[in-house]
Design an enzyme around this catalytic site. Structure first.
Site, PDB file in Angstrom:
ATOM      1  N   ASN A   1       0.842  -1.179   0.000  1.00  0.00           N
ATOM      2  CA  ASN A   1       0.000   0.000   0.000  1.00  0.00           C
ATOM      3  C   ASN A   1       0.887   1.243   0.000  1.00  0.00           C
ATOM      4  O   ASN A   1       1.938   1.274   0.641  1.00  0.00           O
ATOM      5  CB  ASN A   1      -1.015   0.007   1.153  1.00  0.00           C
ATOM      6  CG  ASN A   1      -0.451  -0.317   2.507  1.00  0.00           C
ATOM      7  OD1 ASN A   1       0.611  -0.912   2.640  1.00  0.00           O
ATOM      8  ND2 ASN A   1      -1.154   0.078   3.545  1.00  0.00           N
TER       9      ASN A   1
ATOM     10  N   GLU B   1       0.423   5.264   0.562  1.00  0.00           N
ATOM     11  CA  GLU B   1      -0.510   6.295   1.014  1.00  0.00           C
ATOM     12  C   GLU B   1      -0.145   7.675   0.474  1.00  0.00           C
ATOM     13  O   GLU B   1       0.943   7.889  -0.048  1.00  0.00           O
ATOM     14  CB  GLU B   1      -0.531   6.323   2.545  1.00  0.00           C
ATOM     15  CG  GLU B   1      -1.107   5.043   3.132  1.00  0.00           C
ATOM     16  CD  GLU B   1      -1.203   5.063   4.643  1.00  0.00           C
ATOM     17  OE1 GLU B   1      -1.943   4.235   5.178  1.00  0.00           O
ATOM     18  OE2 GLU B   1      -0.537   5.894   5.281  1.00  0.00           O
TER      19      GLU B   1
ATOM     20  N   GLU C   1      -2.897  -4.838  -2.907  1.00  0.00           N
ATOM     21  CA  GLU C   1      -3.451  -5.769  -3.892  1.00  0.00           C
ATOM     22  C   GLU C   1      -3.495  -5.125  -5.279  1.00  0.00           C
ATOM     23  O   GLU C   1      -3.117  -5.741  -6.275  1.00  0.00           O
ATOM     24  CB  GLU C   1      -4.876  -6.188  -3.502  1.00  0.00           C
ATOM     25  CG  GLU C   1      -4.981  -6.875  -2.143  1.00  0.00           C
ATOM     26  CD  GLU C   1      -5.291  -5.900  -1.008  1.00  0.00           C
ATOM     27  OE1 GLU C   1      -4.677  -4.798  -0.947  1.00  0.00           O
ATOM     28  OE2 GLU C   1      -6.152  -6.235  -0.184  1.00  0.00           O
TER      29      GLU C   1
ATOM     30  N   CYS D   1     -10.093  -4.538   0.595  1.00  0.00           N
ATOM     31  CA  CYS D   1     -11.159  -3.533   0.646  1.00  0.00           C
ATOM     32  C   CYS D   1     -12.069  -3.724  -0.567  1.00  0.00           C
ATOM     33  O   CYS D   1     -11.756  -4.469  -1.504  1.00  0.00           O
ATOM     34  CB  CYS D   1     -10.576  -2.124   0.682  1.00  0.00           C
ATOM     35  SG  CYS D   1      -9.987  -1.511  -0.914  1.00  0.00           S
TER      36      CYS D   1
ATOM     37  N   CYS E   1     -10.508  -3.000  -4.037  1.00  0.00           N
ATOM     38  CA  CYS E   1      -9.630  -4.088  -4.494  1.00  0.00           C
ATOM     39  C   CYS E   1     -10.442  -5.309  -4.916  1.00  0.00           C
ATOM     40  O   CYS E   1     -10.089  -5.993  -5.874  1.00  0.00           O
ATOM     41  CB  CYS E   1      -8.629  -4.461  -3.414  1.00  0.00           C
ATOM     42  SG  CYS E   1      -7.347  -3.203  -3.200  1.00  0.00           S
TER      43      CYS E   1
HETATM   44 ZN    ZN Z   1      -7.838  -2.203  -1.289  1.00  0.00          ZN
END
Ligand code: ZN
Length: 137
Positions: free
Chosen positions: A47, A49, A60, A93, A96
Site C-alpha cells: 500500500n 498512502e 493488492e 477492501c 480491491c
Molecule cells: Zn484495497
C-alpha cells in the site's frame, strides 16, 4: 490449475516480507500482496498512502496493476496472497475486490493471512458475491 503447498507458502512469504516496503506514514498499517502467475513469476505490491487520502493505493491493486504492466492477463494468475499484521485475517477492501473481479477469474484463490501467519483460502467469487462484472444486458 492446482496450486502446491510449497507455492502457497512461498506466495504468503512474499506477501509478508514486502510489507516492510509499504509507504504508510499516516495509517502505519502496512499491507503486502503477492500475485503468482503460471510462469512462476511472483509480483509483489504494497500500500502506498498519500496525504490526500483518495490518492492512496492498496497493496493488492499495486501488485495486480504491475502484473498488467508486465503483460499478464487474468488467465495467467494462479493465486494471490495478502498479508497484514492484523489479529484477524486481512481482507481486501471493496475497491480491491472490484479490481479482482475485473483482473482475476472467479475461482482464483486468495490467501488471506494475519499477524500469526495463519492462512485462510477464499476465492474472488466468495469475496464478491453478485459481482458487477459486465456492461451486457
Ligand atoms: Zn484495497
Amino acid at each position: 490449475m492446482k496450486i502446491q503447498e510449497n507455492q502457497i507458502k512461498l506466495l504468503v512469504e512474499k506477501a509478508q516480507t514486502i510489507k516492510e516496503r509499504a509507504y504508510v506514514p499516516y495509517s502505519h498499517f502496512p499491507v503486502g500482496a503477492a500475485v503468482l502467475y503460471k510462469d512462476d513469476t511472483i509480483i509483489q505490491g504494497v500500500n502506498v498512502e498519500n496525504v490526500s487520502f483518495g490518492a492512496t493505493n492498496c497493496a493488492e491493486r499495486t501488485a495486480l496493476f504491475t502484473g498488467i504492466a508486465n503483460g499478464y492477463s487474468k488467465e495467467d494468475i494462479v493465486a494471490i496472497a495478502v498479508s497484514a499484521n492484523t489479529k484477524d485475517y486481512i481482507t481486501p477492501c471493496s475497491i480491491c475486490r472490484q479490481v479482482m473481479v475485473e483482473l482475476c477469474q472467479a475461482d482464483t484463490p486468495i490467501y488471506l493471512t494475519n499477524g500469526n501467519n495463519d492462512i485462510k483460502e477464499v476465492t474472488v467469487d466468495e469475496l464478491v458475491p453478485y459481482a458487477f462484472s459486465t456492461l451486457d444486458n
